[in-house]
Design an enzyme around this catalytic site. Structure first.
Site, PDB file in Angstrom:
ATOM      1  N   GLN A 100       0.849  -1.202   0.000  1.00 40.27           N
ATOM      2  CA  GLN A 100       0.000   0.000   0.000  1.00 40.27           C
ATOM      3  C   GLN A 100       0.882   1.250   0.000  1.00 40.27           C
ATOM      4  O   GLN A 100       1.713   1.436   0.884  1.00 40.27           O
ATOM      5  CB  GLN A 100      -0.952   0.031   1.198  1.00 40.27           C
ATOM      6  CG  GLN A 100      -2.039   1.097   0.974  1.00 40.27           C
ATOM      7  CD  GLN A 100      -2.993   1.274   2.124  1.00 40.27           C
ATOM      8  OE1 GLN A 100      -2.565   1.427   3.263  1.00 40.27           O
ATOM      9  NE2 GLN A 100      -4.287   1.292   1.845  1.00 40.27           N
ATOM     10  N   TYR A 170      -6.039  10.801   3.953  1.00 39.93           N
ATOM     11  CA  TYR A 170      -4.647  11.140   3.662  1.00 39.93           C
ATOM     12  C   TYR A 170      -4.559  11.963   2.362  1.00 39.93           C
ATOM     13  O   TYR A 170      -5.580  12.364   1.819  1.00 39.93           O
ATOM     14  CB  TYR A 170      -3.786   9.877   3.668  1.00 39.93           C
ATOM     15  CG  TYR A 170      -3.855   9.229   5.031  1.00 39.93           C
ATOM     16  CD1 TYR A 170      -3.366   9.901   6.155  1.00 39.93           C
ATOM     17  CD2 TYR A 170      -4.489   8.007   5.234  1.00 39.93           C
ATOM     18  CE1 TYR A 170      -3.484   9.359   7.430  1.00 39.93           C
ATOM     19  CE2 TYR A 170      -4.610   7.454   6.511  1.00 39.93           C
ATOM     20  CZ  TYR A 170      -4.107   8.137   7.596  1.00 39.93           C
ATOM     21  OH  TYR A 170      -4.238   7.619   8.858  1.00 39.93           O
ATOM     22  N   ARG A 222      -7.735   2.421  -3.172  1.00 38.20           N
ATOM     23  CA  ARG A 222      -8.610   2.428  -1.996  1.00 38.20           C
ATOM     24  C   ARG A 222      -9.143   3.834  -1.746  1.00 38.20           C
ATOM     25  O   ARG A 222      -8.405   4.819  -1.885  1.00 38.20           O
ATOM     26  CB  ARG A 222      -7.831   1.940  -0.772  1.00 38.20           C
ATOM     27  CG  ARG A 222      -8.724   1.606   0.394  1.00 38.20           C
ATOM     28  CD  ARG A 222      -7.986   0.864   1.489  1.00 38.20           C
ATOM     29  NE  ARG A 222      -8.880  -0.085   2.120  1.00 38.20           N
ATOM     30  CZ  ARG A 222      -8.983  -0.263   3.431  1.00 38.20           C
ATOM     31  NH1 ARG A 222      -8.232   0.420   4.253  1.00 38.20           N
ATOM     32  NH2 ARG A 222      -9.834  -1.142   3.918  1.00 38.20           N
ATOM     33  N   GLY A 315      -9.782  -7.054   8.417  1.00 39.19           N
ATOM     34  CA  GLY A 315      -8.675  -6.381   9.091  1.00 39.19           C
ATOM     35  C   GLY A 315      -8.538  -6.898  10.508  1.00 39.19           C
ATOM     36  O   GLY A 315      -7.817  -7.861  10.775  1.00 39.19           O
ATOM     37  N   ARG A 316      -9.302  -6.287  11.411  1.00 42.20           N
ATOM     38  CA  ARG A 316      -9.157  -6.599  12.839  1.00 42.20           C
ATOM     39  C   ARG A 316      -9.309  -8.077  13.150  1.00 42.20           C
ATOM     40  O   ARG A 316      -8.625  -8.614  14.026  1.00 42.20           O
ATOM     41  CB  ARG A 316     -10.156  -5.753  13.634  1.00 42.20           C
ATOM     42  CG  ARG A 316      -9.775  -4.279  13.640  1.00 42.20           C
ATOM     43  CD  ARG A 316     -10.877  -3.399  14.158  1.00 42.20           C
ATOM     44  NE  ARG A 316     -12.022  -3.339  13.245  1.00 42.20           N
ATOM     45  CZ  ARG A 316     -13.083  -2.573  13.423  1.00 42.20           C
ATOM     46  NH1 ARG A 316     -13.159  -1.812  14.501  1.00 42.20           N
ATOM     47  NH2 ARG A 316     -14.059  -2.554  12.544  1.00 42.20           N
TER      48      ARG A 316
END
Ligand SMILES: Cc1cc2nc3c(=O)[nH]c(=O)nc-3n(C[C@H](O)[C@H](O)[C@H](O)COP(=O)(O)O)c2cc1C
Length: 366
Positions: A100, A170, A222, A315-316
């Site tokens: 990424q 971002y 993304r 993810g988590r």
């Protein structure tokens, strides 16, 4: 979606062993000098034996794009060997490795960047952070080149692809958002102008891949669909961006959400549909879509797969259960969905990351 556990062929011809993806997760655990630490290599090795694709933590493409302490770097050739250690660990487990690539923009950390100077589309500060300096046009072109250069490094380091991080507020998102982008030149103002930076960047990454890759190489993108600020991104604007990106011949689009089923807040179309449904309507099969957000149990995954997304990211849950795919495929109904706080070592989560995960309400069970 067909069976979650069956092979899937991406539009670039690359075959992956199933439709499950490890979502990118920052580890805060790189070495002081920007190289990947042994603990990170072990963390990736532990989570690469089941999913089809592992998307790494984000890596900064320029020195002033560093947004997290302990973030491993991708901005110079001296980091190619370091980046390769992660790709090798992922390949060892049989998954495809996607790096990424990112720039923190106004969310970069002054203490961690040269001269303490952070940059963005405009001088709109992130709450609690220093005010960024607006980038000049020349610098924008330089950052676009830097994404290309980090892509070349990913190719040289043996990755199967890159994911352009246009999400989670971002730099790319700061350009697309009317809240953080107050420019009056060709990179600001109208939505066409605010899309210019992300679209030019995609073209640059594609050019680099065409020039340097010797086998099919993944280019993912993304994005975050909406912002809360009055002048921030709306679902209608995201539909426009995704419509443009879907014509770019990307390998996939990846929507970033905390909850898979979130509905749009500001949308002129059917607000009863989930964002995922709206995105699928927009994309019309031109590019695969990865969905994500609070998928913990096998039931959660099967239900989400009914939405029509092509791939599903976790993810988590892969922090909580690194063998999730292997267990789910075997039909195990007792997959843990809450963190067992006594198992940090067994779960192979590096210390700095483990400390960060204690943020209240972030990880079930922590
Ligand atoms: C510890 C942690 C670090 C993350 N770092 C990144 C990152 O580097 N890049 C990114 O795009 N998303 C990042 N995310 C967001 C995840 O990719 C994902 O979208 C989010 O956790 C929701 O999916 P989940 O419910 O399956 O965890 C991070 C999430 C967590 C929990």
């Amino acid at each position: 979606m067909a069976n979650l556990f069956e092979n899937y062929t991406l539009p670039n011809g690359l075959s992956i062993r199933n439709r499950l993806v490890m979502a990118p997760m920052t580890t805060y655990s790189g070495n002081e000098d920007g190289t990947v630490s042994d603990a990170e290599v072990e963390y990736y090795a532990r989570r690469s034996k089941g999913v089809g694709v592992v998307v790494t933590a984000c890596t900064h493409v320029t020195e002033n794009g560093k947004g997290f302490p302990g973030q491993f770097a991708g901005y110079a050739d001296q980091f190619i060997q370091s980046l390769k250690r992660v790709a090798d660990a992922i390949h060892e487990g049989g998954a495809k490795a996607v790096l990424q690539i990112y720039h923190g923009g106004r969310r970069s950390i002054p203490e961690e960047v040269p001269n303490g100077e952070i940059v963005s589309a405009s001088d709109v500060a992130f709450p609690g952070n220093a005010t960024p300096r607006p980038l000049t046009i020349e610098e924008i072109k330089g950052i676009i080149k830097a994404y290309g250069e980090t892509t070349r490094r990913a190719i040289e380091a043996g990755y199967d692809g890159v994911e352009i991080h246009g999400a989670n507020t971002y730099l790319l998102q700061q350009f697309f958002s009317g809240y953080t982008n107050r420019r009056t030149d060709e990179y600001g103002g109208s939505i066409e102008n605010r899309m210019r930076f992300p679209l030019e960047l995609v073209d640059e990454v594609k050019n680099v891949v065409a020039k340097h890759a010797t086998k099919p190489f993944i280019i993912g993108y993304r994005f975050s669909p909406e912002e809360e600020e009055e002048t921030g991104i709306t679902m209608d604007q995201t539909v426009q961006l995704i419509d443009a990106l879907a014509d770019k011949g990307l390998t996939y689009l990846h929507v970033s959400q905390g909850d898979f089923y979130t509905k749009p807040h500001r949308f002129s179309g059917d607000k009863n549909k989930t964002r995922v449904e709206i995105l699928l309507d927009t994309i019309q099969g031109r590019t695969p879509l990865i969905g994500v957000g609070s998928i913990y149990s096998l039931e959660d995954a099967e239900k989400a797969s009914q939405s029509g997304v092509d791939l599903l990211a976790l993810g988590r849950e892969l922090l909580i259960e690194p063998n999730w795919v292997q267990k789910a495929e075997a039909g195990d109904l007792n997959i843990p969905t809450k963190m067992d706080k006594s198992k940090q070592k067994e779960l192979v989560i590096p210390d700095p990351m483990w400390q960060m995960l204690h943020r209240p309400g972030w990880i079930p069970g922590m």
